[in-house]
Motif scaffolding. Structure first.
Motif, PDB file in Angstrom:
ATOM      1  N   GLN A  48     -50.803  61.679  82.333  1.00  0.00           N
ATOM      2  CA  GLN A  48     -50.527  62.598  81.237  1.00  0.00           C
ATOM      3  C   GLN A  48     -49.039  62.920  81.155  1.00  0.00           C
ATOM      4  O   GLN A  48     -48.385  63.157  82.175  1.00  0.00           O
ATOM      5  N   VAL A  49     -48.511  62.908  79.934  1.00  0.00           N
ATOM      6  CA  VAL A  49     -47.101  63.226  79.718  1.00  0.00           C
ATOM      7  C   VAL A  49     -46.926  64.740  79.671  1.00  0.00           C
ATOM      8  O   VAL A  49     -47.591  65.429  78.889  1.00  0.00           O
ATOM      9  N   GLN A  50     -46.045  65.249  80.517  1.00  0.00           N
ATOM     10  CA  GLN A  50     -45.811  66.688  80.588  1.00  0.00           C
ATOM     11  C   GLN A  50     -44.323  66.971  80.352  1.00  0.00           C
ATOM     12  O   GLN A  50     -43.464  66.239  80.851  1.00  0.00           O
ATOM     13  N   PRO A  51     -44.008  68.035  79.586  1.00  0.00           N
ATOM     14  CA  PRO A  51     -42.597  68.387  79.379  1.00  0.00           C
ATOM     15  C   PRO A  51     -42.000  68.991  80.651  1.00  0.00           C
ATOM     16  O   PRO A  51     -42.683  69.664  81.410  1.00  0.00           O
ATOM     17  N   VAL A  52     -40.726  68.709  80.868  1.00  0.00           N
ATOM     18  CA  VAL A  52     -40.011  69.280  82.014  1.00  0.00           C
ATOM     19  C   VAL A  52     -39.338  70.575  81.544  1.00  0.00           C
ATOM     20  O   VAL A  52     -38.458  70.531  80.664  1.00  0.00           O
ATOM     21  N   PRO A  53     -39.748  71.726  82.062  1.00  0.00           N
ATOM     22  CA  PRO A  53     -39.188  73.004  81.597  1.00  0.00           C
ATOM     23  C   PRO A  53     -37.666  73.058  81.743  1.00  0.00           C
ATOM     24  O   PRO A  53     -37.090  72.558  82.715  1.00  0.00           O
ATOM     25  N   GLY A  54     -37.019  73.629  80.723  1.00  0.00           N
ATOM     26  CA  GLY A  54     -35.576  73.817  80.762  1.00  0.00           C
ATOM     27  C   GLY A  54     -34.749  72.568  80.592  1.00  0.00           C
ATOM     28  O   GLY A  54     -33.562  72.561  80.923  1.00  0.00           O
ATOM     29  N   SER A  55     -35.357  71.492  80.070  1.00  0.00           N
ATOM     30  CA  SER A  55     -34.635  70.215  79.985  1.00  0.00           C
ATOM     31  C   SER A  55     -34.306  69.824  78.546  1.00  0.00           C
ATOM     32  O   SER A  55     -33.973  68.673  78.279  1.00  0.00           O
ATOM     33  N   GLU A  56     -34.402  70.740  77.609  1.00  0.00           N
ATOM     34  CA  GLU A  56     -34.168  70.400  76.203  1.00  0.00           C
ATOM     35  C   GLU A  56     -32.704  70.041  75.921  1.00  0.00           C
ATOM     36  O   GLU A  56     -31.794  70.589  76.546  1.00  0.00           O
ATOM     37  N   PHE A  57     -32.525  69.115  74.990  1.00  0.00           N
ATOM     38  CA  PHE A  57     -31.182  68.715  74.561  1.00  0.00           C
ATOM     39  C   PHE A  57     -31.295  68.155  73.156  1.00  0.00           C
ATOM     40  O   PHE A  57     -32.393  67.824  72.688  1.00  0.00           O
ATOM     41  N   VAL A  58     -30.182  68.035  72.458  1.00  0.00           N
ATOM     42  CA  VAL A  58     -30.169  67.559  71.071  1.00  0.00           C
ATOM     43  C   VAL A  58     -29.388  66.257  70.962  1.00  0.00           C
ATOM     44  O   VAL A  58     -28.289  66.138  71.521  1.00  0.00           O
ATOM     45  N   VAL A  59     -29.959  65.293  70.271  1.00  0.00           N
ATOM     46  CA  VAL A  59     -29.265  64.052  69.927  1.00  0.00           C
ATOM     47  C   VAL A  59     -28.853  64.153  68.463  1.00  0.00           C
ATOM     48  O   VAL A  59     -29.711  64.206  67.574  1.00  0.00           O
ATOM     49  N   PRO A  60     -27.554  64.221  68.167  1.00  0.00           N
ATOM     50  CA  PRO A  60     -27.109  64.311  66.775  1.00  0.00           C
ATOM     51  C   PRO A  60     -27.453  63.032  65.998  1.00  0.00           C
ATOM     52  O   PRO A  60     -27.329  61.922  66.524  1.00  0.00           O
ATOM     53  N   CYS A  61     -27.883  63.192  64.758  1.00  0.00           N
ATOM     54  CA  CYS A  61     -28.162  62.038  63.907  1.00  0.00           C
ATOM     55  C   CYS A  61     -28.263  62.512  62.466  1.00  0.00           C
ATOM     56  O   CYS A  61     -28.361  63.714  62.192  1.00  0.00           O
ATOM     57  N   ASP A  62     -28.252  61.579  61.544  1.00  0.00           N
ATOM     58  CA  ASP A  62     -28.444  61.925  60.136  1.00  0.00           C
ATOM     59  C   ASP A  62     -29.638  61.198  59.532  1.00  0.00           C
ATOM     60  O   ASP A  62     -29.869  61.256  58.322  1.00  0.00           O
ATOM     61  N   MET A  63     -30.408  60.512  60.385  1.00  0.00           N
ATOM     62  CA  MET A  63     -31.639  59.856  59.924  1.00  0.00           C
ATOM     63  C   MET A  63     -32.614  59.742  61.085  1.00  0.00           C
ATOM     64  O   MET A  63     -32.212  59.391  62.208  1.00  0.00           O
TER      65      MET A  63
END
Length: 443
Positions: free
Chosen positions: A351-366
């Motif tokens: 099962q795929v589980q999110p890792v707490p506190g690991s969020e980040f943003v990838v900039p893109c326009d599409m």
């Protein structure tokens, strides 16, 4: 830095999307066919879903009998030319070639197949024709690989066939959903014209069957109905910001690209969500359209991707970067796409589980969503007595293709949930024989 410049003309588009399996000339075909060992227990035949006698047609090419080679191919698979180009031959027939055991390049079976069938198409000489009329009529819904294959076989068996296609052109996936570097529109439509010219079925374009009244009319006018409807639009993810301008489905993106070529606008920075073969196509296409940076993001590891290795290698080869063990949380932006917020993932007990506190943003326009296609359950709900399984696939008899409504038959993606063009064409040909059996039992 972009590997490709954005194409601004049709010529530039064709350069960026040069064919992966270009057409062989006669000399190339003779040389390549001479390499075949003509194995007695040919593993390539076993690996071909349509069971084409591959050593036979290669021997025929090598002895100058190209018409015989085309007949051998088309007797097994009515999409012989298209499948020579769009089939994942690397993991099917060519992947099974015995030369692989000797670290020798396998026979280019796909290109030889396309060579023989295209030569036959260009000759204009018919290989087949309709059978003795039976007086029975069949409606085929969908002019894709399943629908056209079924129509050809039904006509060979003597039945009248009308094909109803919602769009303006035939062949479904091969003209609307396959990457342009695998096959051109011209090649696809040439094969469709060749088949229709031989078998004489009728195709009604821009003629969707979309209401209960439409279904009832078919039931009144025809003895049986074949469902070759494939799958629907790209599935939604339910993410915040999914409706922002610049967020599109992969199916819709590829269809637009196939029809409009260089007129399609692609973002400078593109994020493709998914790990299947469609995701690989969308990523590679974006790069070939001149995107400066393309990121392929998948929620599991690279080894867990559903895509074939050669498809991922193809995407990497044009500059696509892979980002694994990440799941999209939100598509950010103010009206338009400005980035994707991800969370890192870990797989525990499958099962795929999110890792707490690991969020980040990838900039893109599409953002291109290659996360599966929806089933056409709304349409299928118009047919009385037609049962679907828990995944929305049509329940059918594996031998005859008959559904739980005895007048209806089906094959292809609507029944198998999504596979290759060759699977749809093969299943539909078998189902046509099931329809024939049913029609001949009617009084």
């Amino acid at each position: 830095m972009a590997e490709y410049s954005p194409p601004t003309t049709e010529q530039e588009f064709q350069v960026n999307f040069a064919q992966l399996k270009p057409r062989m000339n006669r000399t190339e075909a003779m040389l390549e066919s001479s390499r075949c060992l003509f194995c007695f227990d040919a593993p390539c035949i076993q690996a071909c879903p349509s069971g084409i006698d591959i050593p036979q047609f290669i021997r025929q090419i090598n002895t100058g009998n190209v018409t015989g080679a085309a007949r051998t191919i088309y007797e097994a698979n009515y999409f012989g030319n298209a499948c020579g180009k769009v089939c994942p031959t690397e993991v099917l027939c060519e992947g099974a070639c015995v030369y692989n055991l000797q670290d020798v390049k396998p026979i280019e079976i796909g290109r030889l197949q396309s060579f023989a069938t295209r030569a036959q198409m260009d000759s204009g000489e018919a290989l087949f024709g309709p059978g003795t009329p039976t007086g029975r009529r069949v409606a085929v819904i969908g002019a894709g690989p399943a629908g056209i294959s079924c129509a050809c076989e039904l006509r060979a068996l003597g039945h009248e066939v009308d094909v109803f296609e919602a769009k303006a052109q035939p062949s479904g996936l091969t003209v609307y959903g396959v990457a342009p570097y695998k096959i051109t529109n011209e090649e696809t439509l040439a094969e469709m014209a060749y088949l229709q010219g031989q078998f004489g079925y009728t195709v009604h374009y821009n003629a969707p069957i979309a209401s209960r009244a439409d279904v009832q009319k078919l039931e009144a006018d025809y003895d049986a109905v074949f469902l070759g409807i494939g799958l629907g639009s790209t599935s939604t993810l339910g993410l915040p910001g999914e409706d922002r301008v610049g967020c599109v489905g992969a199916v819709e993106f590829i269809e637009q690209l196939r029809q409009q070529h260089h007129a399609v606008a692609v973002g400078r920075r593109v994020v493709v969500l998914g790990g299947g073969n469609t995701a690989m196509d969308a990523a590679s296409e974006s790069a070939r359209m001149g995107a400066e940076h393309v990121t392929l993001a998948y929620r599991r590891s690279k080894s867990d991707m559903g895509a074939y290795d050669f498809e991922y290698d193809l995407a990497k080869g044009v500059g696509v970067e892979g980002l694994f063990n990440v799941a999209p949380v939100e598509i950010t932006g103010n009206g338009k796409v400005e980035g994707v917020r991800f969370v890192r993932t870990a797989t525990t007990g499958g099962q795929v589980q999110p890792v707490p506190g690991s969020e980040f943003v990838v900039p893109c326009d599409m953002v291109i969503k290659a996360t599966g296609q929806s089933k056409q359950t709304v349409f299928l709900g118009l047919i009385e007595g037609l049962q679907l399984d828990a995944k929305g696939r049509i329940i059918l008899d594996s031998r005859t293709g008959q559904t739980t409504n005895p007048r209806y038959f089906a094959a292809g993606d609507a029944g198998n949930g999504g596979a290759e063009v060759v699977n749809a064409a093969t299943e539909a040909k078998v189902t046509a024989r099931g329809i024939h059996e049913y029609l001949m039992s009617l009084k």
